[in-house]
Design an enzyme around this catalytic site. Structure first.
Site, PDB file in Angstrom:
ATOM      1  N   TRP A   8       0.818  -1.205  -0.187  1.00  0.00           N
ATOM      2  CA  TRP A   8      -0.109  -0.190   0.036  1.00  0.00           C
ATOM      3  C   TRP A   8       0.738   1.208   0.072  1.00  0.00           C
ATOM      4  O   TRP A   8       0.536   2.354  -0.231  1.00  0.00           O
ATOM      5  CB  TRP A   8      -0.837   0.103   1.391  1.00  0.00           C
ATOM      6  CG  TRP A   8       0.004  -0.311   2.270  1.00  0.00           C
ATOM      7  CD1 TRP A   8       0.100  -1.467   3.040  1.00  0.00           C
ATOM      8  CD2 TRP A   8       0.719   0.722   3.199  1.00  0.00           C
ATOM      9  NE1 TRP A   8       1.022  -1.380   4.160  1.00  0.00           N
ATOM     10  CE2 TRP A   8       1.383  -0.220   4.372  1.00  0.00           C
ATOM     11  CE3 TRP A   8       1.009   1.923   3.034  1.00  0.00           C
ATOM     12  CZ2 TRP A   8       2.103   0.839   5.172  1.00  0.00           C
ATOM     13  CZ3 TRP A   8       1.842   2.511   3.922  1.00  0.00           C
ATOM     14  CH2 TRP A   8       2.404   1.960   5.130  1.00  0.00           C
ATOM     15  N   ASN A   9       2.056   1.252   0.308  1.00  0.00           N
ATOM     16  CA  ASN A   9       2.801   2.464   0.635  1.00  0.00           C
ATOM     17  C   ASN A   9       3.291   3.051  -0.756  1.00  0.00           C
ATOM     18  O   ASN A   9       3.590   4.411  -0.702  1.00  0.00           O
ATOM     19  CB  ASN A   9       4.127   2.113   1.373  1.00  0.00           C
ATOM     20  CG  ASN A   9       5.156   1.212   0.742  1.00  0.00           C
ATOM     21  OD1 ASN A   9       4.955   0.563  -0.054  1.00  0.00           O
ATOM     22  ND2 ASN A   9       6.492   1.144   1.406  1.00  0.00           N
TER      23      ASN A   9
ATOM     24  N   GLU B 139      11.052  -7.951  -3.052  1.00  0.00           N
ATOM     25  CA  GLU B 139      11.354  -6.518  -2.541  1.00  0.00           C
ATOM     26  C   GLU B 139      10.819  -6.705  -1.029  1.00  0.00           C
ATOM     27  O   GLU B 139       9.494  -6.196  -1.001  1.00  0.00           O
ATOM     28  CB  GLU B 139      10.841  -5.842  -3.561  1.00  0.00           C
ATOM     29  CG  GLU B 139      11.654  -5.643  -4.636  1.00  0.00           C
ATOM     30  CD  GLU B 139      12.811  -5.261  -4.913  1.00  0.00           C
ATOM     31  OE1 GLU B 139      13.611  -5.556  -5.748  1.00  0.00           O
ATOM     32  OE2 GLU B 139      13.530  -4.761  -3.876  1.00  0.00           O
TER      33      GLU B 139
ATOM     34  N   CYS C 193      10.562   1.225   2.461  1.00  0.00           N
ATOM     35  CA  CYS C 193      11.272   0.274   2.795  1.00  0.00           C
ATOM     36  C   CYS C 193      13.053   0.664   2.798  1.00  0.00           C
ATOM     37  O   CYS C 193      13.773   0.025   3.298  1.00  0.00           O
ATOM     38  CB  CYS C 193      11.455  -0.909   1.725  1.00  0.00           C
ATOM     39  SG  CYS C 193      11.497  -0.410   0.215  1.00  0.00           S
TER      40      CYS C 193
ATOM     41  N   GLU D 257      14.677  -4.745  -9.220  1.00  0.00           N
ATOM     42  CA  GLU D 257      13.564  -4.017 -10.306  1.00  0.00           C
ATOM     43  C   GLU D 257      14.223  -2.718 -10.763  1.00  0.00           C
ATOM     44  O   GLU D 257      14.702  -2.138  -9.996  1.00  0.00           O
ATOM     45  CB  GLU D 257      12.282  -3.924  -9.331  1.00  0.00           C
ATOM     46  CG  GLU D 257      11.661  -5.140  -8.996  1.00  0.00           C
ATOM     47  CD  GLU D 257      10.150  -4.854  -8.274  1.00  0.00           C
ATOM     48  OE1 GLU D 257      10.156  -4.131  -7.379  1.00  0.00           O
ATOM     49  OE2 GLU D 257       9.445  -5.559  -8.694  1.00  0.00           O
TER      50      GLU D 257
END
Ligand SMILES: NC(=O)C1=CN([C@@H]2O[C@H](COP(=O)(O)OP(=O)(O)OC[C@H]3O[C@@H](n4cnc5c(N)ncnc54)[C@H](O)[C@@H]3O)[C@@H](O)[C@H]2O)C=CC1
Ligand SMILES: O=C(O)[C@H](O)CS(=O)(=O)O
Length: 477
Positions: free
Chosen positions: A145-146, A244, A278, A456
């Site tokens: 969600w972040n 991730e 993160c 990524e």
């Protein structure tokens, strides 16, 4: 709504997920709550679409992706506003996220045209050897969600550019943003089945994904705890995985650093998204000769941060995503103070007046932090900055590496030799050098240890959606 086989549909049960604005507590919408049955249909749809999508020439896939980018760009402001309502980040940050999300599409639309193979010198006169690159197949994508749009396009763009088809399960907290992304793919007339969207209980949906032999790759962004569960489950059908996961970034300020730049960098890294990224600095190490000076200036800048509804102008710290996030910050601060930390700024939740219906917490500065405290090794995912002092370079490298995580790290110094000495010894996937925001679409994003596997972004990010196939030709030459 769910999106399966190119159509928007309700769930079979008719159940819905309500979407709540974390700044106001208001219900801002609801979406169909899918489950195992819808996920099976989505996987079958992606499977049926795969052969023709994979066979398409790269330029056609490029054209589809560029059309998607154009549509999203035309709606950037309204999507940014939706992101702020869904998960709370300040509007300026939400606009930056939408721009980053489109950057990933732009970059992979092009990269899909550069999936080169190899020819290999033969060891036999009548043989010719070559290697071709082919898409792995149907991909399961699970996102947090972040960063409700950027984490989706950071997966969908390379997957589709490589020729894969996708079943996407976004975070239940931010389904409306995911719908806006899929709408753009639908309006770009991406063939049915190439993208499928299922909202709902993570366990129900992801368990079906993990058990299906059709799903050849899982790409996940989220907590280390869930990531490890998925890696274990992936073994049953030997899926490729990109993980991730969590982070616990050290931010190191050496005595030769530009202190004002280091303070600005610490503010940017620690308090972006109210600390809910993160790659946020989770430990701020300051060489003891400048610790007092740094702390004073850092405290001053933290006091200038404005907490509020991310839609209001001037707000730089929005709400946290939920009550659990507030409680985690409170728990880490309580533990730190019990073990000797000093609260220099903040340290309280905000729940009166304009804050009463949201999940607001004061940006907080702790000094005298030590490695006996939870905050030194548990990911904070909130607006709490602990300062740890250190004497020597060797000492701080050892302390910085003393973590199960290895995603992002930051150093502030103007000593070129130190830059390389320290960067090469830090056990992290990313090192920001006098740079608190290194993430860009063309660079590899990812970490080591409990921060995950795979990358990524950049030429590296498409690799995980491709397989190598070796062709050996016996010929009459
Ligand atoms: N390395 C990276 O790029 C990022 C890592 N994160 C990490 O994720 C955490 C915060 O994000 P959250 O969304 O709360 O993480 P989360 O792990 O709870 O959720 C992430 C996604 O996984 C799904 N999920 C939750 N439980 C699941 C289960 N048992 N099986 C399958 N799927 C499940 C959720 O619905 C969501 O779509 C933090 O630890 C943060 O560091 C978050 C964003 C980016
Ligand atoms: O999910 C996150 O925290 C993002 O990956 C951080 S970044 O890509 O915006 O740096």
């Amino acid at each position: 709504m769910l999106y399966i086989e190119g159509e928007w549909i309700e769930s079979q049960t008719g159940e819905v997920i309500q979407v709540v604005n974390p700044a106001t507590g208001e219900v801002i919408g609801s979406v169909a709550k899918g489950g195992g049955n819808e996920t099976e249909k989505a996987i079958e749809s992606a499977k049926a679409a795969f052969p023709s999508w994979a066979k398409l020439i790269a330029k056609k896939r490029y054209q589809y992706l560029m059309e998607v980018a154009t549509i999203l760009r035309s709606r950037a402001d309204q999507i940014a506003s939706l992101i702020t309502k869904e998960m709370g980040k300040p509007l300026g940050e939400a606009k930056g996220e939408v721009a980053m999300a489109i950057d990933y599409i732009d970059w992979y639309a092009e990269e899909g045209k550069r999936i080169y193979g190899d020819t290999i010198p033969s060891s036999s006169e009548n043989k010719r050897l070559m290697v071709i690159r082919q898409p792995v197949g149907v991909v399961g994508a699970i996102t947090p969600w972040n960063f409700p749009i950027a984490m989706i396009t950071r997966k969908l763009a390379p997957a589709l550019a490589a020729g894969c088809t996708v079943v996407l399960k976004p975070a239940s907290a931010t389904p409306l943003t995911a719908i806006e992304v899929v709408k753009a793919f639908h309006e770009a007339k991406v063939p049915k089945g190439v993208i499928n969207l299922v909202h709902g209980s993570a366990n129900d949906i992801v368990d079906v994904m993990m058990e299906s032999p059709v799903i050849r790759k899982i790409t996940f962004t989220g907590s280390t705890e869930v990531g490890k569960q998925l890696v274990r489950k992936s073994a049953d059908t030997m899926k490729k995985v990109s993980m991730e996961l969590g982070g616990h970034a050290p931010l190191i300020v050496f005595e030769d650093a530009n202190i004002d730049a280091a303070v600005e960098g610490a503010i940017a890294s620690k308090f972006r998204n109210a600390g809910q990224t993160c790659v946020c600095a989770n430990r701020i190490y300051v060489q003891n000769s400048i610790a007092e000076q740094f702390s004073e200036r850092f405290a001053q800048k933290i006091n200038e941060l404005m907490v509020g509804n991310g839609l209001d102008s001037g707000v730089t710290i929005g709400p946290l995503i939920n009550e659990r996030a507030i409680e985690k910050a409170e728990d880490q601060i309580k533990d730190a103070v019990e073990k000797g930390a000093k609260v220099v700024v903040g340290g309280e939740r905000l729940n009166e007046g304009k804050f009463k219906d949201g999940y607001f917490y004061q940006p907080t500065l702790l000094t005298n932090a030590t490695h006996e405290m939870k905050i030194s090794h548990e990911e904070t995912f909130g607006p709490v900055a602990p300062i740890f002092e250190f004497e020597t370079e060797d000492e701080v490298i050892e302390k910085a590496n003393n973590s199960v995580y290895g995603l992002a790290s930051y150093i502030f110094t103007n000593d070129a030799s130190r830059i390389f000495r320290v960067s090469e010894r830090l056990e992290y996937g990313i090192v920001g050098i006098n740079d608190p925001a290194p993430t860009v679409a063309q660079a590899p994003f990812g970490g080591v240890k409990d921060s995950g596997v795979g990358r990524e972004g950049g030429k590296y990010g498409i690799e995980d959606y491709l397989e190598y196939k070796y062709l050996s030709l016996q010929l009459d030459l």
